[in-house]
Design an enzyme around this catalytic site. Structure first.
Site, mmCIF file in Angstrom:
data_model
loop_
_atom_site.group_PDB
_atom_site.id
_atom_site.type_symbol
_atom_site.label_atom_id
_atom_site.label_comp_id
_atom_site.label_asym_id
_atom_site.label_seq_id
_atom_site.Cartn_x
_atom_site.Cartn_y
_atom_site.Cartn_z
ATOM 1 N N ARG A 185 0.853 -1.185 0.000
ATOM 2 C CA ARG A 185 0.000 0.000 0.000
ATOM 3 C C ARG A 185 0.891 1.238 0.000
ATOM 4 O O ARG A 185 2.101 1.145 0.102
ATOM 5 C CB ARG A 185 -0.932 0.001 1.210
ATOM 6 C CG ARG A 185 -0.207 -0.334 2.513
ATOM 7 C CD ARG A 185 -0.750 0.369 3.709
ATOM 8 N NE ARG A 185 -0.635 1.813 3.608
ATOM 9 C CZ ARG A 185 0.479 2.485 3.859
ATOM 10 N NH1 ARG A 185 1.616 1.863 4.180
ATOM 11 N NH2 ARG A 185 0.513 3.797 3.763
ATOM 12 N N GLY A 186 0.240 2.403 -0.125
ATOM 13 C CA GLY A 186 0.979 3.648 -0.262
ATOM 14 C C GLY A 186 1.102 3.981 -1.730
ATOM 15 O O GLY A 186 1.516 3.129 -2.535
ATOM 16 N N ALA A 187 0.741 5.207 -2.097
ATOM 17 C CA ALA A 187 0.648 5.560 -3.516
ATOM 18 C C ALA A 187 1.924 5.248 -4.314
ATOM 19 O O ALA A 187 1.858 4.574 -5.346
ATOM 20 C CB ALA A 187 0.259 7.029 -3.663
ATOM 21 N N ARG B 287 -7.195 -0.624 -6.831
ATOM 22 C CA ARG B 287 -7.258 0.544 -5.951
ATOM 23 C C ARG B 287 -7.532 1.783 -6.806
ATOM 24 O O ARG B 287 -6.643 2.238 -7.533
ATOM 25 C CB ARG B 287 -5.935 0.736 -5.195
ATOM 26 C CG ARG B 287 -5.493 -0.407 -4.303
ATOM 27 C CD ARG B 287 -6.405 -0.627 -3.109
ATOM 28 N NE ARG B 287 -6.613 0.549 -2.305
ATOM 29 C CZ ARG B 287 -5.780 1.009 -1.377
ATOM 30 N NH1 ARG B 287 -4.636 0.388 -1.153
ATOM 31 N NH2 ARG B 287 -6.076 2.077 -0.671
ATOM 32 N N GLN C 253 -3.314 2.257 10.222
ATOM 33 C CA GLN C 253 -1.986 2.335 9.608
ATOM 34 C C GLN C 253 -1.012 3.160 10.451
ATOM 35 O O GLN C 253 0.185 2.886 10.471
ATOM 36 C CB GLN C 253 -2.079 2.931 8.204
ATOM 37 C CG GLN C 253 -2.778 2.047 7.184
ATOM 38 C CD GLN C 253 -4.240 2.406 7.028
ATOM 39 O OE1 GLN C 253 -4.878 2.876 7.961
ATOM 40 N NE2 GLN C 253 -4.786 2.200 5.840
ATOM 41 N N ASP D 206 -2.385 10.856 -1.969
ATOM 42 C CA ASP D 206 -2.566 9.782 -2.941
ATOM 43 C C ASP D 206 -2.912 10.296 -4.334
ATOM 44 O O ASP D 206 -2.636 9.630 -5.327
ATOM 45 C CB ASP D 206 -3.670 8.841 -2.465
ATOM 46 C CG ASP D 206 -3.200 7.946 -1.343
ATOM 47 O OD1 ASP D 206 -2.857 6.779 -1.617
ATOM 48 O OD2 ASP D 206 -3.140 8.409 -0.191
ATOM 49 N N ASN E 218 -6.144 12.083 0.472
ATOM 50 C CA ASN E 218 -5.258 11.281 1.315
ATOM 51 C C ASN E 218 -6.137 10.442 2.244
ATOM 52 O O ASN E 218 -7.363 10.511 2.196
ATOM 53 C CB ASN E 218 -4.304 12.174 2.109
ATOM 54 C CG ASN E 218 -3.177 11.375 2.751
ATOM 55 O OD1 ASN E 218 -2.509 10.571 2.088
ATOM 56 N ND2 ASN E 218 -2.951 11.576 4.033
ATOM 57 N N LYS E 219 -5.512 9.648 3.070
ATOM 58 C CA LYS E 219 -6.253 8.755 3.959
ATOM 59 C C LYS E 219 -7.319 9.511 4.736
ATOM 60 O O LYS E 219 -7.117 10.654 5.159
ATOM 61 C CB LYS E 219 -5.280 8.071 4.925
ATOM 62 C CG LYS E 219 -5.900 7.002 5.785
ATOM 63 C CD LYS E 219 -6.626 5.931 4.983
ATOM 64 C CE LYS E 219 -5.740 5.232 3.981
ATOM 65 N NZ LYS E 219 -6.464 4.265 3.132
#
Length: 350
Positions: free
Chosen positions: A46-48, A89, A196, A237, A247-248
């Protein structure tokens, strides 16, 4: 850094299974595109920026054993594989940036043999990895100038080594500042519902010797009111042309709190996180995830009544007016707007 989130090794994509952290540091060797799709969907990777690299290698995994000799059929397979991986995603634009890189690499040698095209795709995926490594280091270099001795920083989700190939974006700024001798502390929001911040950021910062304190998401306002937060630094992201940024979930709340309490709010991201196809934040697709992530995931027993309705967006969008600056691999964009972002993208394309 002594953590490797993703690398190409022995003809496989090697990732850290982030769903097992912090209890277990386990590497998984992925050798087929379906397993990689599942790893992305389930947040094992995960993570852009890391998703961009994973997607690039995913294309190669999907076509490397293809028994076709017609270059046109091979190009069609590359496109179909890209579409499939893109469905894992929808919000992180780096994933689609990586897929576009791979399609263009294949198209650039359409007159060559299929074996040549396969080798070109592997080279391009490796290039994506190295470019992200360099981008993260540059983000750290530019952003570290914003951190002063005695600062108390706050971050959300995980925008560090685990979200990139090396160093991180928001956390990369902190790592570089630490290397330069700055003394500071960090508060990490737990980041509900998948935690996270609790599982990944607090583990990662601790392992790198950074002074970190974990808090529940709803404690940030109280800390700001007490004057205990100097700056907030988050990742991103996807960033629209006007500077609105996804973003999250929970990032927007922090930006609103920062504006009220007059705390600088920074977002750190590579240029590849800027989406030239989207003019404003309302156009950014926001992924909605399974209800069980809220009702019972990471708990030994169910914590919500059976059948309760659940709304679980994975991201929110922060308007550009609330963002003090973007920290990018090409420099810092203060008071971001469309003109400044267009100039950034033009400079990057030269």
């Amino acid at each position: 850094m002594n953590i490797r989130t993703l690398e190409w090794k022995n003809n496989a994509v090697v990732i850290i299974d982030q769903t097992l952290l912090p209890g277990k540091l386990k590497y998984r060797h992925i050798k087929d595109v379906k397993t990689l799709w599942q790893a992305s969907k389930e947040l094992k990777v995960r993570g852009a920026p890391a998703l961009g690299a994973a997607a690039a290698f995913g294309v190669y995994l999907g076509v490397k054993d293809a028994q076709v000799t017609d270059p046109r059929k091979f190009l069609r397979l590359v496109k179909d594989t890209s579409v499939y991986l893109g469905s894992s995603r929808p919000t992180a634009v780096n994933l689609f940036w990586g897929l576009t890189r791979m399609r263009r690499a294949a198209e650039s040698c359409a007159g060559e043999t299929v074996d040549f095209m396969k080798e070109r795709l592997l080279q391009e995926a490796c290039a994506v990895v190295e470019e992200d490594r360099s981008a993260c280091r540059n983000i750290g270099k530019f952003g570290a100038k914003l951190i002063r001795d005695g600062d108390v920083l706050l971050t959300v989700c995980n925008a560090g080594i685990l979200a990139t190939i090396d160093y991180g974006t928001a956390l990369g700024v902190m790592y570089r500042a630490k290397e330069e001798g700055r003394r500071f502390k960090v508060y990490a929001c737990e980041t509900r519902p998948l935690l996270q911040g609790a599982r990944l950021t607090s583990w990662e910062l601790s392992s790198q010797g950074v002074d970190v304190t974990l808090i529940c998401d709803n404690m940030a306002a109280s800390l700001m009111r007490q004057g205990r937060i100097s700056k907030v630094i988050a990742g991103a992201d996807r960033i629209a042309l006007n500077g609105d940024a996804a973003n999250k979930i929970g990032t927007y709340s922090l930006a609103v709190l920062c504006r009220y309490h007059q705390v600088p709010f920074y977002m750190a991201a590579p240029v590849s996180s800027f989406d030239p196809q989207i003019t404003g934040g309302r156009q950014i697709p926001v992924e909605e995830r399974a209800a069980t992530e809220i009702t019972d995931m990471f708990f030994k027993r169910r914590i919500a009544p059976l059948g309760v309705k659940v709304y679980n967006p994975a991201f929110d969008v922060t308007p550009h007016e609330l963002i003090t600056a973007f920290i990018t691999d090409k420099g810092i964009i203060r008071e971001p707007n469309r003109q400044k972002i267009n100039q950034l993208l033009m400079d990057d394309s030269r």
